[in-house]
Design an enzyme around this catalytic site. Sequence first.
Site, PDB file in Angstrom:
ATOM      1  N   HIS A 264      41.881 -32.189   3.292  1.00 20.00           N
ATOM      2  CA  HIS A 264      42.731 -31.277   4.066  1.00 20.00           C
ATOM      3  C   HIS A 264      41.939 -30.676   5.236  1.00 20.00           C
ATOM      4  O   HIS A 264      42.376 -30.747   6.392  1.00 20.00           O
ATOM      5  CB  HIS A 264      43.237 -30.162   3.134  1.00 20.00           C
ATOM      6  CG  HIS A 264      44.106 -29.140   3.798  1.00 20.00           C
ATOM      7  ND1 HIS A 264      45.483 -29.196   3.740  1.00 20.00           N
ATOM      8  CD2 HIS A 264      43.800 -28.039   4.530  1.00 20.00           C
ATOM      9  CE1 HIS A 264      45.992 -28.169   4.412  1.00 20.00           C
ATOM     10  NE2 HIS A 264      44.994 -27.447   4.896  1.00 20.00           N
ATOM     11  N   GLU A 265      40.768 -30.119   4.925  1.00 17.99           N
ATOM     12  CA  GLU A 265      39.975 -29.477   5.983  1.00 17.99           C
ATOM     13  C   GLU A 265      39.436 -30.511   6.978  1.00 17.99           C
ATOM     14  O   GLU A 265      39.222 -30.198   8.150  1.00 17.99           O
ATOM     15  CB  GLU A 265      38.828 -28.646   5.381  1.00 17.99           C
ATOM     16  CG  GLU A 265      39.253 -27.543   4.414  1.00 17.99           C
ATOM     17  CD  GLU A 265      40.309 -26.579   4.962  1.00 17.99           C
ATOM     18  OE1 GLU A 265      40.418 -26.447   6.203  1.00 17.99           O
ATOM     19  OE2 GLU A 265      41.036 -25.966   4.150  1.00 17.99           O
ATOM     20  N   HIS A 268      41.917 -30.848   9.728  1.00 20.10           N
ATOM     21  CA  HIS A 268      41.714 -29.793  10.725  1.00 20.10           C
ATOM     22  C   HIS A 268      40.519 -30.133  11.625  1.00 20.10           C
ATOM     23  O   HIS A 268      40.581 -29.992  12.846  1.00 20.10           O
ATOM     24  CB  HIS A 268      41.398 -28.456  10.032  1.00 20.10           C
ATOM     25  CG  HIS A 268      42.580 -27.748   9.456  1.00 20.10           C
ATOM     26  ND1 HIS A 268      43.688 -27.415  10.200  1.00 20.10           N
ATOM     27  CD2 HIS A 268      42.820 -27.259   8.203  1.00 20.10           C
ATOM     28  CE1 HIS A 268      44.567 -26.764   9.435  1.00 20.10           C
ATOM     29  NE2 HIS A 268      44.063 -26.657   8.219  1.00 20.10           N
ATOM     30  N   GLU A 294      48.020 -27.241  11.242  1.00 18.98           N
ATOM     31  CA  GLU A 294      48.329 -27.493   9.830  1.00 18.98           C
ATOM     32  C   GLU A 294      48.942 -28.879   9.654  1.00 18.98           C
ATOM     33  O   GLU A 294      48.735 -29.533   8.629  1.00 18.98           O
ATOM     34  CB  GLU A 294      49.273 -26.397   9.318  1.00 18.98           C
ATOM     35  CG  GLU A 294      49.308 -26.234   7.828  1.00 18.98           C
ATOM     36  CD  GLU A 294      47.947 -26.006   7.181  1.00 18.98           C
ATOM     37  OE1 GLU A 294      47.761 -26.512   6.043  1.00 18.98           O
ATOM     38  OE2 GLU A 294      47.073 -25.354   7.769  1.00 18.98           O
TER      39      GLU A 294
END
Length: 495
Positions: A264-265, A268, A294
């Site tokens: 997930h990160e 980003h 996001e």
Amino acid sequence: MSNSDNYHQLTRTFQRLSRFSHLSAIASWDMFTMMPPGGSKARGEALAELSVLEHQLLTDPKVAMWIAAAKQEDLNDVEQANLREMSRLHHQASLLPESLVEAKSLAGSRCEHAWRSQRPANDWEGFAVNLKEVVKYSREEARLRAEAKGCSPYDALLDIFEPEMTSAQLDVLFADVKSWLPDLLTNVVAKQAQQTLIAPVGPFPTAVQRELGLETMAQLGFDFSAGRLDISAHPFCGGVPEDVRITTRYDENELLSALFGVIHETGHARYEQNLPRNWSGQPIALARSTAIHESQSLFFEMQLGRSKAFLTRLIPAVTRYFGNQAAFEESNFIAWNQRVKPGFIRVDADEVSYPAHVILRYEIERALINGDIEVEDIPALWNEKMQEWLGLSTIGNYRNGCMQDIHWTDGGFGYFPSYTLGAMYAAQLFSAAQRALPDLNQSIEQGEFSALFDWLRQNIWQHGSRFTTEQLITQATGEPLSSRYFRAHLEARYL
């Protein structure tokens, strides 16, 4: 004077601002990861001082003068877009007095620092004292912004994170989700109850989980010469495009929650690392909005990471690091990582129940900022909405209820909707990528992601804030945001 002198004065000012913001980002990252607790007060004061310096620079009367004059200058379309963003940032900052900026920053640092020990202790009473201070300053900020913008206090804060988005638009999108999500959730849970799954057996040592995370980041194209992975209480991505800091948290009894936090990160981080460097230091080089940010992390974690093709690809690495066991058999492993289980914790939620967590927070924070409820009302409302959406009670369980998130501690009201907006954007973008790349599934299964990342770079990453959010999405997918892609994605994967 040359015909773009005022514009060049602005670019120099925003370059300086960008350097202050760089220092602030790294000092904040350190506060959340490395700083000993004794440094908290001094660090909070230093960060507040920096935020005041940035505010002074941005609200200098000369900036308003340069902006007005630059609008008459002969600028190309990129410069005009940069001027639009400069004007927006200047306008937002000039609405707030310096004293409020400082007071809010200090109250936020105090609340966040105390929350770290209050949450594990389930100390709502202690937490509420600090939160009231944060809410007081956030309401004052919202009032000043709303008066200038001619909108509700909550919409004025929402606009900081999601320019041009309103709660009226959110209500339409979220009402649609509310019309089909509860049934979908019930049906998926009932369908999955027929399966007998084998749970992975731990322990899974943190050091080994970290190695798997680093290998996966490398496969997903993370540039380690411009970033690093660390541990924090709450996973996040911080730093600056030239030095992106991502974090996760580990649980030795849980096989993949830390890994999916990393994936997930990394979404980003890839966005940050691919923002347009030739406009570096200017507002146009920043990420478009929190929901677009996001959308990139959820694109990586949910659209790509939890897909059958990616999970199949992941099994050999998992067995290489943790040995073979029955849980890692392909169909079991995929089903285990796509299971839907309504729970208390937002960051651990599956993608079907996740919107419930977000809409609940949105409804509470909107009522709080608009003055319809007070801090004391939060626990009962939280429980009522958790019961309604997920059938779970949080009475007396503040730690896993209304105290679980970091966002409200520093006054991040208006941020939560971007999670579900991001999920909608991610589904719409992935659908467009599949149309553009017919062999996408086979490529993912072979661990070949370059065409997909090129597509993201072309359509999202390289544009920074050049376009409005609606322009960006319409150019990338052929239409403005629609929740139907998100629904189609969930139905296809889970039903």
